[in-house]
Write an enzyme that holds these catalytic residues in place. Structure first.
Site, mmCIF file in Angstrom:
data_model
loop_
_atom_site.group_PDB
_atom_site.id
_atom_site.type_symbol
_atom_site.label_atom_id
_atom_site.label_comp_id
_atom_site.label_asym_id
_atom_site.label_seq_id
_atom_site.Cartn_x
_atom_site.Cartn_y
_atom_site.Cartn_z
ATOM 1 N N THR A 57 2.689 4.952 -6.833
ATOM 2 C CA THR A 57 2.730 4.500 -8.721
ATOM 3 C C THR A 57 2.261 3.604 -8.868
ATOM 4 O O THR A 57 1.276 2.829 -8.591
ATOM 5 C CB THR A 57 4.209 4.431 -8.764
ATOM 6 O OG1 THR A 57 4.547 3.757 -9.940
ATOM 7 C CG2 THR A 57 4.141 2.580 -7.635
ATOM 8 N N ASP B 114 -9.918 5.678 -1.546
ATOM 9 C CA ASP B 114 -8.166 5.868 -2.603
ATOM 10 C C ASP B 114 -9.633 6.804 -3.843
ATOM 11 O O ASP B 114 -10.768 7.028 -3.866
ATOM 12 C CB ASP B 114 -7.473 5.005 -3.180
ATOM 13 C CG ASP B 114 -8.035 4.079 -4.398
ATOM 14 O OD1 ASP B 114 -9.415 4.211 -4.903
ATOM 15 O OD2 ASP B 114 -7.205 3.728 -4.622
ATOM 16 N N GLU C 4 1.057 -1.056 -0.277
ATOM 17 C CA GLU C 4 -0.015 -0.387 0.042
ATOM 18 C C GLU C 4 0.703 1.132 0.251
ATOM 19 O O GLU C 4 0.170 2.267 -0.737
ATOM 20 C CB GLU C 4 -0.859 0.262 1.267
ATOM 21 C CG GLU C 4 -2.068 -1.292 1.353
ATOM 22 C CD GLU C 4 -3.053 -0.515 -0.102
ATOM 23 O OE1 GLU C 4 -2.763 0.308 -0.587
ATOM 24 O OE2 GLU C 4 -3.607 -2.218 -0.831
ATOM 25 N N TYR D 66 -6.496 5.180 4.602
ATOM 26 C CA TYR D 66 -6.634 5.079 4.017
ATOM 27 C C TYR D 66 -5.906 3.915 3.743
ATOM 28 O O TYR D 66 -6.587 2.500 4.030
ATOM 29 C CB TYR D 66 -6.048 4.810 2.488
ATOM 30 C CG TYR D 66 -5.913 3.452 1.069
ATOM 31 C CD1 TYR D 66 -7.169 3.742 0.687
ATOM 32 C CD2 TYR D 66 -5.385 3.500 1.161
ATOM 33 C CE1 TYR D 66 -6.347 2.342 -0.153
ATOM 34 C CE2 TYR D 66 -4.705 2.684 0.249
ATOM 35 C CZ TYR D 66 -5.130 2.510 -0.231
ATOM 36 O OH TYR D 66 -5.028 1.035 -1.225
ATOM 37 N N CYS E 255 -18.169 1.529 -20.181
ATOM 38 C CA CYS E 255 -19.553 1.703 -20.313
ATOM 39 C C CYS E 255 -20.348 1.265 -20.624
ATOM 40 O O CYS E 255 -20.791 0.445 -20.166
ATOM 41 C CB CYS E 255 -20.644 3.022 -19.659
ATOM 42 S SG CYS E 255 -19.380 4.311 -19.079
HETATM 43 S S1 SF4 Z 1 -21.400 3.104 -16.288
HETATM 44 FE FE1 SF4 Z 1 -19.197 3.921 -16.590
HETATM 45 S S2 SF4 Z 1 -19.460 5.580 -15.362
HETATM 46 FE FE2 SF4 Z 1 -20.799 4.066 -14.729
HETATM 47 S S3 SF4 Z 1 -19.894 2.739 -13.181
HETATM 48 FE FE3 SF4 Z 1 -19.695 1.505 -15.638
HETATM 49 S S4 SF4 Z 1 -17.792 1.931 -16.194
HETATM 50 FE FE4 SF4 Z 1 -18.234 3.609 -15.165
#
Ligand code: SF4
Length: 363
Positions: free
Chosen positions: A45, A140, A39, A122, A201
């Site tokens: 990095t 984080d 951690e 954290y 997404c």
């Molecule tokens: S839909 Fe897109 S913005 Fe929403 S949690 Fe999934 S990857 Fe992230």
């Protein structure tokens, strides 16, 4: 804020993690010392760059006792290249604190872990959950992003008030039976799926319940106020050499790179070298242009820290006479051979110069 249920959220996340998680050595251990090391390194990095450092440290210091009894120079040398050297010094100090105050055993509670130097909320949450299965959520950058997007939290993540909002939300989601896997999963989800610039997404299992996706706000969340611009600094290093030995000094407290080695330094306000001042500094160091051969800088070196932007030039002066003991003491300079320099902890910028100038050829 969206109302995705905790059970749906954690269930979806855990099953995504089961399919996508990367195999990393610190995930296969419940040894709190190894988890802590990983951690501390990963705060500096990315995983790919941090992995060799983790392996180096666990090999050199397999127990917290080994790290505690190592010389600080050696620890800084191993840390070289990661930056934020105060973290390495804190890490070393913390190892000694664990040995001296806790009998060499890591505390096993979140609240107790927070008493360790350099261990913030954290890291304490990571150790408490990964090693001891305590139900405390980690926060984080990855977690902020995932929660802000999915639950539509628009608080500025740079503000302390927002931390409380996110902590409360994360703690309400973390399941009692798998707090360790949940914390790993949400960070991994942020690192791989819900990335800062181009989140995936299209193939996201949480897409339907994601506030940011449904409101076209993926690029707007999380909200983060801009950090202050880094302060520019201009370093003119005078590399004094006599018969193959180079004069260096250990940097003191109160400035960057504490405990690391660099050369005699003249700092200017605007990048212009005041030759008069340089001559004066050289004289003060017991050297002068007349007493040696000066190699002017071929190029400048840049190094960006979190709050400072450094530009450095190196003036290599090969001296005919060695510096007197009095001058060496006054300027805190010590003569080193290239082989000795290789072993010293040094800022990356100094290392780069040494390589370019052909002084270090063994790296
Ligand atoms: S839909 Fe897109 S913005 Fe929403 S949690 Fe999934 S990857 Fe992230």
């Amino acid at each position: 804020m969206e109302t995705t249920s905790p059970a749906f959220f954690s269930g979806t996340l855990l099953s995504w993690y089961g399919r996508h998680k990367r195999s990393l050595p610190w995930r296969d251990t419940i040894n709190p010392y190894f988890i802590w090391l990983s951690e501390v390194i990963l705060q500096q990095t990315r995983v790919a760059q941090g992995l060799p450092y983790y392996l180096k440290f666990t090999e050199a210091y397999p127990t917290v006792q080994d790290l505690a009894s190592a010389p600080q120079d050696e620890v800084l040398r191993l840390w070289q290249g990661l930056g934020y050297y105060s973290r390495a010094r804190n890490m070393h100090h913390t190892a000694q604190q664990i040995v001296n105050e806790f009998g060499g055993k890591f505390p096993d509670k979140y609240a107790e872990l927070l008493q360790l130097k350099g261990v913030g909320s954290y890291t304490a949450a990571a150790i408490a959950s990964f090693a001891f299965k305590e139900q405390v959520a980690v926060l984080d950058g990855n977690v902020f992003r995932v929660l802000a997007r999915i639950f539509g939290v628009a608080d500025d993540i740079a503000s302390p008030a927002a931390r409380k909002v996110f902590q409360k939300l994360a703690d309400s989601l973390i399941p009692a039976d798998e707090p360790d896997t949940f914390n790993q999963a949400i960070m991994e989800f942020g690192a791989i799926q819900c990335t800062p610039v181009m989140p995936d997404c299209m193939f996201c299992p949480l897409q339907q319940s994601c506030f940011a996706f449904n409101h076209g706000m993926v690029q707007e969340l999380p909200v983060k106020s801009k950090a202050k611009a880094a302060r520019p600094r201009f370093f003119h290093y005078i590399v004094l050499e006599h018969e193959g030995r180079f004069y260096m000094r250990r940097r003191l407290e109160g400035d960057i790179w504490q405990g690391l080695y660099d050369f005699y330094l003249y700092e200017s306000m605007d990048g212009q070298l005041d030759e008069k001042q340089l001559l004066h500094d050289l004289q003060a160091a017991g050297a002068s242009i007349d007493t040696g051969t000066l190699i002017l800088p071929q190029k400048s070196y840049k190094h960006v820290l979190s709050h400072q932007k450094i530009t450095a030039w190196f003036y290599h002066l090969k001296l005919k006479l060695r510096l007197t003991e009095e001058v060496l003491q006054e300027a805190r300079l010590v003569a080193f051979t290239p082989q000795q320099i290789e072993e010293l902890p040094k800022p990356v910028l100094i290392n780069n110069y040494l390589k370019d100038a052909g002084i270090l050829v063994y790296l």
